[in-house]
Design a protein around this motif. Structure first.
Motif, PDB file in Angstrom:
ATOM      1  N   SER A   2      66.662  38.561 -63.741  1.00 15.23           N
ATOM      2  CA  SER A   2      66.422  37.562 -64.775  1.00 15.23           C
ATOM      3  C   SER A   2      65.114  36.823 -64.526  1.00 15.23           C
ATOM      4  O   SER A   2      64.396  36.484 -65.469  1.00 15.23           O
ATOM      5  CB  SER A   2      67.588  36.572 -64.833  1.00 15.23           C
ATOM      6  OG  SER A   2      67.356  35.590 -65.811  1.00 15.23           O
ATOM      7  N   ARG A 111      72.316  35.077 -69.107  1.00 13.07           N
ATOM      8  CA  ARG A 111      73.212  36.230 -69.017  1.00 13.07           C
ATOM      9  C   ARG A 111      72.641  37.418 -69.781  1.00 13.07           C
ATOM     10  O   ARG A 111      72.652  38.550 -69.285  1.00 13.07           O
ATOM     11  CB  ARG A 111      74.592  35.872 -69.555  1.00 13.07           C
ATOM     12  CG  ARG A 111      75.589  37.017 -69.460  1.00 13.07           C
ATOM     13  CD  ARG A 111      76.979  36.593 -69.863  1.00 13.07           C
ATOM     14  NE  ARG A 111      77.925  37.699 -69.775  1.00 13.07           N
ATOM     15  CZ  ARG A 111      79.219  37.601 -70.043  1.00 13.07           C
ATOM     16  NH1 ARG A 111      79.733  36.415 -70.402  1.00 13.07           N
ATOM     17  NH2 ARG A 111      80.011  38.662 -69.953  1.00 13.07           N
ATOM     18  N   ALA A 112      72.147  37.159 -70.976  1.00 19.17           N
ATOM     19  CA  ALA A 112      71.569  38.255 -71.757  1.00 19.17           C
ATOM     20  C   ALA A 112      70.347  38.830 -71.061  1.00 19.17           C
ATOM     21  O   ALA A 112      70.150  40.052 -71.025  1.00 19.17           O
ATOM     22  CB  ALA A 112      71.209  37.770 -73.156  1.00 19.17           C
ATOM     23  N   ARG A 113      69.520  37.972 -70.494  1.00 17.45           N
ATOM     24  CA  ARG A 113      68.328  38.446 -69.801  1.00 17.45           C
ATOM     25  C   ARG A 113      68.697  39.324 -68.604  1.00 17.45           C
ATOM     26  O   ARG A 113      67.921  40.188 -68.206  1.00 17.45           O
ATOM     27  CB  ARG A 113      67.472  37.261 -69.361  1.00 17.45           C
ATOM     28  CG  ARG A 113      66.876  36.480 -70.524  1.00 17.45           C
ATOM     29  CD  ARG A 113      65.938  35.370 -70.081  1.00 17.45           C
ATOM     30  NE  ARG A 113      65.500  34.561 -71.219  1.00 17.45           N
ATOM     31  CZ  ARG A 113      64.403  33.833 -71.245  1.00 17.45           C
ATOM     32  NH1 ARG A 113      63.613  33.772 -70.165  1.00 17.45           N
ATOM     33  NH2 ARG A 113      64.075  33.137 -72.315  1.00 17.45           N
ATOM     34  N   GLU A 114      69.859  39.096 -68.058  1.00 20.50           N
ATOM     35  CA  GLU A 114      70.313  39.883 -66.911  1.00 20.50           C
ATOM     36  C   GLU A 114      71.078  41.134 -67.329  1.00 20.50           C
ATOM     37  O   GLU A 114      70.889  42.215 -66.761  1.00 20.50           O
ATOM     38  CB  GLU A 114      71.212  39.021 -66.024  1.00 20.50           C
ATOM     39  CG  GLU A 114      71.651  39.677 -64.726  1.00 20.50           C
ATOM     40  CD  GLU A 114      70.555  39.760 -63.700  1.00 20.50           C
ATOM     41  OE1 GLU A 114      70.540  40.761 -62.934  1.00 20.50           O
ATOM     42  OE2 GLU A 114      69.705  38.857 -63.651  1.00 20.50           O
ATOM     43  N   GLU A 115      71.939  41.020 -68.339  1.00 20.84           N
ATOM     44  CA  GLU A 115      72.920  42.071 -68.610  1.00 20.84           C
ATOM     45  C   GLU A 115      72.651  42.907 -69.854  1.00 20.84           C
ATOM     46  O   GLU A 115      73.144  44.037 -69.961  1.00 20.84           O
ATOM     47  CB  GLU A 115      74.320  41.452 -68.726  1.00 20.84           C
ATOM     48  CG  GLU A 115      74.772  40.747 -67.459  1.00 20.84           C
ATOM     49  CD  GLU A 115      76.159  40.135 -67.596  1.00 20.84           C
ATOM     50  OE1 GLU A 115      76.795  40.315 -68.668  1.00 20.84           O
ATOM     51  OE2 GLU A 115      76.610  39.463 -66.644  1.00 20.84           O
ATOM     52  N   LEU A 116      71.910  42.391 -70.823  1.00 23.36           N
ATOM     53  CA  LEU A 116      71.687  43.125 -72.073  1.00 23.36           C
ATOM     54  C   LEU A 116      70.938  44.421 -71.811  1.00 23.36           C
ATOM     55  O   LEU A 116      70.009  44.467 -71.003  1.00 23.36           O
ATOM     56  CB  LEU A 116      70.889  42.266 -73.052  1.00 23.36           C
ATOM     57  CG  LEU A 116      70.662  42.850 -74.449  1.00 23.36           C
ATOM     58  CD1 LEU A 116      71.972  42.936 -75.215  1.00 23.36           C
ATOM     59  CD2 LEU A 116      69.652  41.993 -75.227  1.00 23.36           C
ATOM     60  N   ARG A 117      71.332  45.472 -72.500  1.00 21.71           N
ATOM     61  CA  ARG A 117      70.642  46.754 -72.427  1.00 21.71           C
ATOM     62  C   ARG A 117      70.160  47.129 -73.825  1.00 21.71           C
ATOM     63  O   ARG A 117      70.920  47.058 -74.800  1.00 21.71           O
ATOM     64  CB  ARG A 117      71.549  47.854 -71.861  1.00 21.71           C
ATOM     65  CG  ARG A 117      71.958  47.608 -70.400  1.00 21.71           C
ATOM     66  CD  ARG A 117      70.754  47.609 -69.481  1.00 21.71           C
ATOM     67  NE  ARG A 117      71.069  47.362 -68.078  1.00 21.71           N
ATOM     68  CZ  ARG A 117      71.044  46.175 -67.477  1.00 21.71           C
ATOM     69  NH1 ARG A 117      70.718  45.091 -68.195  1.00 21.71           N
ATOM     70  NH2 ARG A 117      71.334  46.051 -66.205  1.00 21.71           N
ATOM     71  N   ASP A 128      66.972  47.364 -69.430  1.00 22.01           N
ATOM     72  CA  ASP A 128      67.231  45.926 -69.385  1.00 22.01           C
ATOM     73  C   ASP A 128      66.120  45.158 -70.096  1.00 22.01           C
ATOM     74  O   ASP A 128      65.098  45.717 -70.501  1.00 22.01           O
ATOM     75  CB  ASP A 128      67.421  45.460 -67.942  1.00 22.01           C
ATOM     76  CG  ASP A 128      66.218  45.747 -67.057  1.00 22.01           C
ATOM     77  OD1 ASP A 128      65.101  45.916 -67.574  1.00 22.01           O
ATOM     78  OD2 ASP A 128      66.405  45.800 -65.835  1.00 22.01           O
TER      79      ASP A 128
END
Length: 264
Positions: A2, A111-117, A128
């Motif tokens: 992130s 969270r999105a910056r870490e988990e979104l694909r 990512d």
């Protein structure tokens, strides 16, 4: 990861604000001037960035909404619309198009910056946020230089983008480099950059790759990091090469390196 995404998104914002201000001050003659991308005028570079912003935003929205990427017909329709614009319209419409993409990235929570694909449509698997935004930062930063160098031959890449781009160039170097230019001559080069300071190896053989700095290099390239990045993308003509770039050793010349990295 992130934190890397944060740096890249911040660089996208500063880059957008800079180019938007520059584009807003360009007159009709400025927009039809030949850019650093020799086959395009300045307005066509802005068109490319504007259409790319629309396509990138659609991919990001598709990931957030779970609908996936648009098809090739969507991309073609975007390109056709921008191609049909006048130079003035390209400059004007680039600003809100790119603002929308940057703002959407900025709106992603931790969270999105870490988990979104994100499925970009041209890579084998979704990536990512840091990778997707990093690819956009690469495209945006080099094309910003293409605009700026049309008016200033001493133009350099944005300082805020140089560090993140230096971190990710390794994943593109094999595509960018053409070792056949050396006619089968293997060369192990030490590369030492400033702003930021880095040292690593450039291996030119059957393929092109980065690695640790060799203990006994065939040659040593010393250069500002931004010029090293421009070298890898073909933006390296002598007129655009600062005096601080040096290459020591007899294994190859700067012109050899320019042939290895012809651009695209």
């Amino acid at each position: 990861m992130s934190e890397r995404a944060d740096r890249i998104i911040a660089a996208l914002r500063s880059g957008h604000d800079h180019l938007a201000a520059l584009a807003g001050g360009l007159g009709a003659d400025d927009l039809t001037r030949v850019s650093g991308a020799a086959e395009w005028d300045v307005s066509q570079v802005l068109s490319h960035l504007g259409s790319g912003a629309e396509i990138g935003l659609a991919a990001l929205e598709g990931a957030l909404e779970g609908t996936g990427p648009k098809d090739a017909d969507f991309n073609r329709s975007v390109w056709a619309r921008w191609d049909a614009m006048s130079p003035g319209d390209r400059a004007e419409r680039f600003v809100p198009a790119n603002e929308a993409l940057v703002a959407r990235y900025e709106g992603l929570d931790a969270r999105a910056r870490e988990e979104l694909r994100i499925d970009l449509g041209f890579l084998p698997t979704p990536v990512d946020v840091a990778t997707a935004a990093g690819l956009r930062l690469s495209e945006f930063t080099f094309h910003t230089w293409d605009v700026e160098v049309a008016f200033d031959p001493a133009a350099v890449l944005a300082a805020e983008a140089t560090g993140p781009l230096l971190d990710q160039i390794g994943m593109l170097i094999g595509f960018l480099g053409k070792p056949d230019a050396l006619e089968g001559r293997p060369v192990h080069l030490a590369v030492r950059t400033t702003a930021p300071e880095r040292s690593f190896g450039l291996n030119l053989g059957e393929t092109v790759g980065l690695g640790d700095e060799p203990a006994e290099p065939d040659a040593v390239l010393s250069a500002p990091a931004e010029w090293w990045l421009r070298l890898t993308t073909g933006r390296h003509a002598p007129a655009y090469t600062p005096a601080g770039v040096t290459l020591t050793g007899d294994a190859l010349t700067l012109d050899d390196l320019r042939r290895v990295f012809p651009g695209f």
